[in-house]
Design a protein around this motif. Structure first.
Motif, PDB file in Angstrom:
ATOM      1  N   GLN A 171      19.121 -19.358  50.113  1.00 54.76           N
ATOM      2  CA  GLN A 171      18.257 -18.661  49.081  1.00 54.76           C
ATOM      3  C   GLN A 171      17.214 -17.642  49.862  1.00 54.76           C
ATOM      4  O   GLN A 171      16.826 -16.780  49.535  1.00 54.76           O
ATOM      5  CB  GLN A 171      17.852 -19.381  48.216  1.00 54.76           C
ATOM      6  N   LEU A 172      16.801 -18.585  50.956  1.00 54.65           N
ATOM      7  CA  LEU A 172      15.463 -18.093  51.668  1.00 54.65           C
ATOM      8  C   LEU A 172      15.824 -17.256  52.885  1.00 54.65           C
ATOM      9  O   LEU A 172      14.998 -16.837  53.383  1.00 54.65           O
ATOM     10  CB  LEU A 172      14.571 -19.197  51.950  1.00 54.65           C
ATOM     11  N   GLY A 173      17.204 -17.308  53.299  1.00 58.49           N
ATOM     12  CA  GLY A 173      17.662 -16.396  54.239  1.00 58.49           C
ATOM     13  C   GLY A 173      17.175 -17.385  55.790  1.00 58.49           C
ATOM     14  O   GLY A 173      16.918 -16.495  56.808  1.00 58.49           O
ATOM     15  N   LYS A 174      17.212 -18.435  55.728  1.00 60.37           N
ATOM     16  CA  LYS A 174      16.758 -19.236  56.930  1.00 60.37           C
ATOM     17  C   LYS A 174      17.892 -19.104  57.979  1.00 60.37           C
ATOM     18  O   LYS A 174      18.943 -19.024  57.748  1.00 60.37           O
ATOM     19  CB  LYS A 174      16.314 -20.712  56.753  1.00 60.37           C
ATOM     20  N   GLN A 176      20.233 -20.700  61.003  1.00 61.73           N
ATOM     21  CA  GLN A 176      21.250 -21.919  61.381  1.00 61.73           C
ATOM     22  C   GLN A 176      20.256 -22.911  62.240  1.00 61.73           C
ATOM     23  O   GLN A 176      20.324 -24.003  61.859  1.00 61.73           O
ATOM     24  CB  GLN A 176      22.331 -21.614  62.093  1.00 61.73           C
ATOM     25  N   GLU A 177      19.432 -22.458  63.165  1.00 64.81           N
ATOM     26  CA  GLU A 177      18.697 -23.581  63.590  1.00 64.81           C
ATOM     27  C   GLU A 177      17.547 -23.999  62.681  1.00 64.81           C
ATOM     28  O   GLU A 177      17.430 -25.305  62.585  1.00 64.81           O
ATOM     29  CB  GLU A 177      17.795 -22.798  64.773  1.00 64.81           C
ATOM     30  N   GLU A 178      16.747 -23.353  61.825  1.00 63.00           N
ATOM     31  CA  GLU A 178      16.213 -23.960  60.865  1.00 63.00           C
ATOM     32  C   GLU A 178      16.907 -24.847  59.880  1.00 63.00           C
ATOM     33  O   GLU A 178      16.405 -25.826  59.655  1.00 63.00           O
ATOM     34  CB  GLU A 178      15.438 -22.714  60.044  1.00 63.00           C
ATOM     35  N   LEU A 179      18.029 -24.624  59.555  1.00 61.56           N
ATOM     36  CA  LEU A 179      18.902 -25.685  58.535  1.00 61.56           C
ATOM     37  C   LEU A 179      18.862 -26.631  59.423  1.00 61.56           C
ATOM     38  O   LEU A 179      18.902 -27.680  58.529  1.00 61.56           O
ATOM     39  CB  LEU A 179      20.251 -24.598  58.128  1.00 61.56           C
ATOM     40  N   TYR A 180      19.461 -26.683  60.462  1.00 64.46           N
ATOM     41  CA  TYR A 180      19.833 -27.745  61.290  1.00 64.46           C
ATOM     42  C   TYR A 180      18.763 -28.716  61.289  1.00 64.46           C
ATOM     43  O   TYR A 180      18.741 -29.904  60.971  1.00 64.46           O
ATOM     44  CB  TYR A 180      20.294 -27.528  62.709  1.00 64.46           C
ATOM     45  N   ARG A 181      17.520 -28.325  61.669  1.00 63.80           N
ATOM     46  CA  ARG A 181      16.408 -28.966  61.853  1.00 63.80           C
ATOM     47  C   ARG A 181      15.818 -29.736  60.634  1.00 63.80           C
ATOM     48  O   ARG A 181      15.395 -30.827  60.617  1.00 63.80           O
ATOM     49  CB  ARG A 181      15.418 -28.029  62.607  1.00 63.80           C
ATOM     50  N   ALA A 182      16.022 -28.787  59.281  1.00 62.02           N
ATOM     51  CA  ALA A 182      15.516 -29.237  58.188  1.00 62.02           C
ATOM     52  C   ALA A 182      16.375 -30.411  57.774  1.00 62.02           C
ATOM     53  O   ALA A 182      16.195 -31.297  57.170  1.00 62.02           O
ATOM     54  CB  ALA A 182      15.687 -28.138  57.215  1.00 62.02           C
ATOM     55  N   LEU A 183      17.788 -30.449  57.915  1.00 58.52           N
ATOM     56  CA  LEU A 183      18.689 -31.342  57.802  1.00 58.52           C
ATOM     57  C   LEU A 183      18.337 -32.580  58.618  1.00 58.52           C
ATOM     58  O   LEU A 183      18.528 -33.805  57.938  1.00 58.52           O
ATOM     59  CB  LEU A 183      20.125 -30.839  58.017  1.00 58.52           C
ATOM     60  N   ALA A 184      18.271 -32.425  59.584  1.00 61.08           N
ATOM     61  CA  ALA A 184      17.889 -33.546  60.667  1.00 61.08           C
ATOM     62  C   ALA A 184      16.763 -34.325  60.098  1.00 61.08           C
ATOM     63  O   ALA A 184      16.575 -35.448  59.972  1.00 61.08           O
ATOM     64  CB  ALA A 184      17.630 -33.166  62.029  1.00 61.08           C
ATOM     65  N   ALA A 218      10.371 -28.291  51.950  1.00 55.86           N
ATOM     66  CA  ALA A 218       9.009 -27.872  52.168  1.00 55.86           C
ATOM     67  C   ALA A 218       8.948 -27.737  53.982  1.00 55.86           C
ATOM     68  O   ALA A 218       8.282 -27.106  54.348  1.00 55.86           O
ATOM     69  CB  ALA A 218       8.330 -28.892  51.781  1.00 55.86           C
ATOM     70  N   PHE A 219       9.558 -28.752  54.605  1.00 59.13           N
ATOM     71  CA  PHE A 219       9.565 -28.501  55.900  1.00 59.13           C
ATOM     72  C   PHE A 219      10.102 -27.252  56.364  1.00 59.13           C
ATOM     73  O   PHE A 219       9.943 -26.480  57.235  1.00 59.13           O
ATOM     74  CB  PHE A 219      10.472 -29.885  56.436  1.00 59.13           C
ATOM     75  N   LEU A 220      11.621 -26.972  55.589  1.00 57.15           N
ATOM     76  CA  LEU A 220      12.204 -25.607  56.038  1.00 57.15           C
ATOM     77  C   LEU A 220      11.197 -24.462  55.683  1.00 57.15           C
ATOM     78  O   LEU A 220      11.376 -23.481  56.384  1.00 57.15           O
ATOM     79  CB  LEU A 220      13.530 -25.620  55.080  1.00 57.15           C
ATOM     80  N   LYS A 221      10.472 -24.534  54.559  1.00 58.66           N
ATOM     81  CA  LYS A 221       9.586 -23.273  54.233  1.00 58.66           C
ATOM     82  C   LYS A 221       8.424 -23.286  55.050  1.00 58.66           C
ATOM     83  O   LYS A 221       7.677 -22.252  55.234  1.00 58.66           O
ATOM     84  CB  LYS A 221       9.395 -23.564  52.741  1.00 58.66           C
ATOM     85  N   GLY A 222       7.852 -24.233  56.006  1.00 61.27           N
ATOM     86  CA  GLY A 222       7.186 -24.188  56.863  1.00 61.27           C
ATOM     87  C   GLY A 222       5.547 -24.814  56.426  1.00 61.27           C
ATOM     88  O   GLY A 222       4.660 -24.097  56.903  1.00 61.27           O
ATOM     89  N   ILE A 227       1.191 -31.588  53.209  1.00 63.71           N
ATOM     90  CA  ILE A 227       1.727 -31.334  52.016  1.00 63.71           C
ATOM     91  C   ILE A 227       3.065 -32.088  52.121  1.00 63.71           C
ATOM     92  O   ILE A 227       3.640 -32.536  50.960  1.00 63.71           O
ATOM     93  CB  ILE A 227       2.255 -29.721  52.052  1.00 63.71           C
ATOM     94  N   ILE A 228       3.961 -31.961  53.103  1.00 57.22           N
ATOM     95  CA  ILE A 228       5.164 -32.629  53.213  1.00 57.22           C
ATOM     96  C   ILE A 228       5.074 -34.472  52.952  1.00 57.22           C
ATOM     97  O   ILE A 228       5.690 -35.015  52.063  1.00 57.22           O
ATOM     98  CB  ILE A 228       6.004 -32.745  54.353  1.00 57.22           C
ATOM     99  N   GLU A 229       4.012 -34.775  53.524  1.00 57.17           N
ATOM    100  CA  GLU A 229       3.712 -36.318  53.582  1.00 57.17           C
ATOM    101  C   GLU A 229       3.278 -36.593  52.049  1.00 57.17           C
ATOM    102  O   GLU A 229       3.725 -37.436  51.465  1.00 57.17           O
ATOM    103  CB  GLU A 229       2.410 -36.708  54.288  1.00 57.17           C
ATOM    104  N   ASP A 230       2.538 -35.814  51.626  1.00 62.49           N
ATOM    105  CA  ASP A 230       1.967 -36.059  50.152  1.00 62.49           C
ATOM    106  C   ASP A 230       3.232 -35.871  49.081  1.00 62.49           C
ATOM    107  O   ASP A 230       3.331 -36.664  48.186  1.00 62.49           O
ATOM    108  CB  ASP A 230       0.904 -35.040  49.547  1.00 62.49           C
ATOM    109  N   THR A 231       4.030 -35.035  49.139  1.00 64.55           N
ATOM    110  CA  THR A 231       5.255 -34.808  48.574  1.00 64.55           C
ATOM    111  C   THR A 231       6.123 -36.213  48.571  1.00 64.55           C
ATOM    112  O   THR A 231       6.512 -36.534  47.335  1.00 64.55           O
ATOM    113  CB  THR A 231       6.352 -33.423  49.060  1.00 64.55           C
ATOM    114  N   VAL A 232       6.259 -36.639  49.576  1.00 66.98           N
ATOM    115  CA  VAL A 232       7.042 -38.183  49.685  1.00 66.98           C
ATOM    116  C   VAL A 232       6.496 -39.121  48.838  1.00 66.98           C
ATOM    117  O   VAL A 232       6.940 -39.779  48.244  1.00 66.98           O
ATOM    118  CB  VAL A 232       7.163 -38.359  51.238  1.00 66.98           C
ATOM    119  N   SER A 233       4.906 -39.348  49.274  1.00 66.99           N
ATOM    120  CA  SER A 233       4.174 -40.090  48.327  1.00 66.99           C
ATOM    121  C   SER A 233       4.341 -40.030  46.810  1.00 66.99           C
ATOM    122  O   SER A 233       4.609 -40.866  46.027  1.00 66.99           O
ATOM    123  CB  SER A 233       2.810 -40.361  48.996  1.00 66.99           C
ATOM    124  N   ASN A 234       3.922 -38.901  46.497  1.00 65.41           N
ATOM    125  CA  ASN A 234       3.973 -38.462  45.121  1.00 65.41           C
ATOM    126  C   ASN A 234       5.479 -38.879  44.573  1.00 65.41           C
ATOM    127  O   ASN A 234       5.640 -39.287  43.351  1.00 65.41           O
ATOM    128  CB  ASN A 234       3.855 -37.011  44.869  1.00 65.41           C
TER     129      ASN A 234
END
Length: 315
Positions: A171-174, A176-184, A218-222, A227-234
């Motif tokens: 949806q965001l047009g990322k 392939q490299e960005e997708l791989y890293r977000a999946l990792a 959130a990582f994928l979106k930069g 913010i990412i840490e807080d997302t996990v804790s929340n």
């Protein structure tokens, strides 16, 4: 076979969570087999009273903890060499997208994925993420033979963590490299959270996979690391306590709830409305909160697991 009184099922007492003991009889023979500690760990085989195999594994002595931390996962996903993981990640994209489409287009289980998009002519990214992940579970839990690339030993967790990332990248047009890293990032984060919970637990595994999947979006979106840490804790604070009652169609509903909670937790983080230390199970850091979740799942929900199994055996 159950209606024909083919077998009887009882709950074994005083054993590890992963324990299966089977007694079989025929007109001329008897057999007994035990699997324990690991899904493929065959520890005892007996036929007609003769022991054919007996092996006491050391698996039990191993720690359930791992050496990962949120920081190490984040750093690796950002800049590490992920080339060795790309074939597996590509397979995860191909397989999990295919079974999601199968669940979305056909009649499986309660069709949670389809229901989420009912009357939605222009669904939001959040809704698409929930629906596509749930649809994969709809199919998987109701007999679809298509393969799934798992995470933490679970097809449902593999779908829950991967489909929001795959959907967001599309949806965001990322790239392939960005997708791989977000999946990792998402897969490793799921493994990290689940490592303290254990292989089998009354704690529903898609809770950890759902929050990890949205954190990876959130990582994928930069978004920032904070913010990412807080997302996990929340997210762990919001939905920990959903119980696991086996693999079945309602897993798709729990997947949708877990991902929905993940997105709400993400909004909290972006708007600086995150929970603070001391708010229930929220600790000083995301790593400490993850560790606390493991203790709750292993120790606090041990009796819950026994109660759930006994209730399931009633019907």
């Amino acid at each position: 076979m159950l209606d024909a009184d083919f077998c009887q099922v009882e709950l074994a007492e005083g054993v590890d969570n992963l324990f299966i003991e089977i007694y079989m009889t025929s007109e001329n023979h008897t057999a007994r087999v035990i699997i324990e500690q690991s899904h493929t760990n065959l520890t005892y085989v007996e036929r007609d009273g003769e022991v054919l195999h007996e092996h006491h594994s050391e698996v039990k002595a191993k720690s359930e903890t791992c050496d990962m931390s949120f920081q190490s996962i984040y750093d690796f996903a950002q800049t590490g060499d992920i080339s060795g993981a790309i074939p597996c990640l590509e397979q995860q994209i191909t397989y999990n997208t295919a079974i999601s489409a199968e669940g979305m287009g056909n009649n499986y289980g309660s069709n949670i994925g389809q229901l989420l998009l009912l009357d939605e002519s222009n669904p939001s990214l959040e809704l698409l993420c929930k629906a596509r992940a749930a649809a994969g579970s709809d199919a998987r839990m109701s007999g679809c033979p298509l393969p799934v690339v798992i995470c933490s030993g679970s097809g449902n967790q593999g779908l829950t963590v991967s489909m929001p990332i795959i959907t967001a990248a599309e949806q965001l047009g990322k790239s392939q490299e960005e997708l791989y890293r977000a999946l990792a990032f998402g897969n490793l984060l799921t493994l990290y959270i689940k490592s303290g919970i254990g292989k089998l637990s009354a704690y529903c595994g898609v809770v950890s996979a759902g929050v990890a999947g949205v954190a990876a979006v959130a990582f994928l979106k930069g978004d920032s690391q904070q913010i990412i840490e807080d997302t996990v804790s929340n997210g762990l604070a919001n939905t920990s306590g959903i119980v696991c009652d086996g693999a079945k169609p309602s897993c798709a509903g729990k997947i949708a709830i877990a991902i929905d909670s993940g997105f709400m937790s993400y909004k909290q983080a972006r708007l600086r409305k995150s929970y603070e230390k001391g708010d229930g199970i929220v600790c000083n850091s995301v790593d400490e909160t993850i560790k606390s979740i493991g203790v709750i799942a292993r120790e606090g929900m041990k009796q819950t697991d026994v109660v759930i199994l006994n209730e399931m055996l009633k019907h």
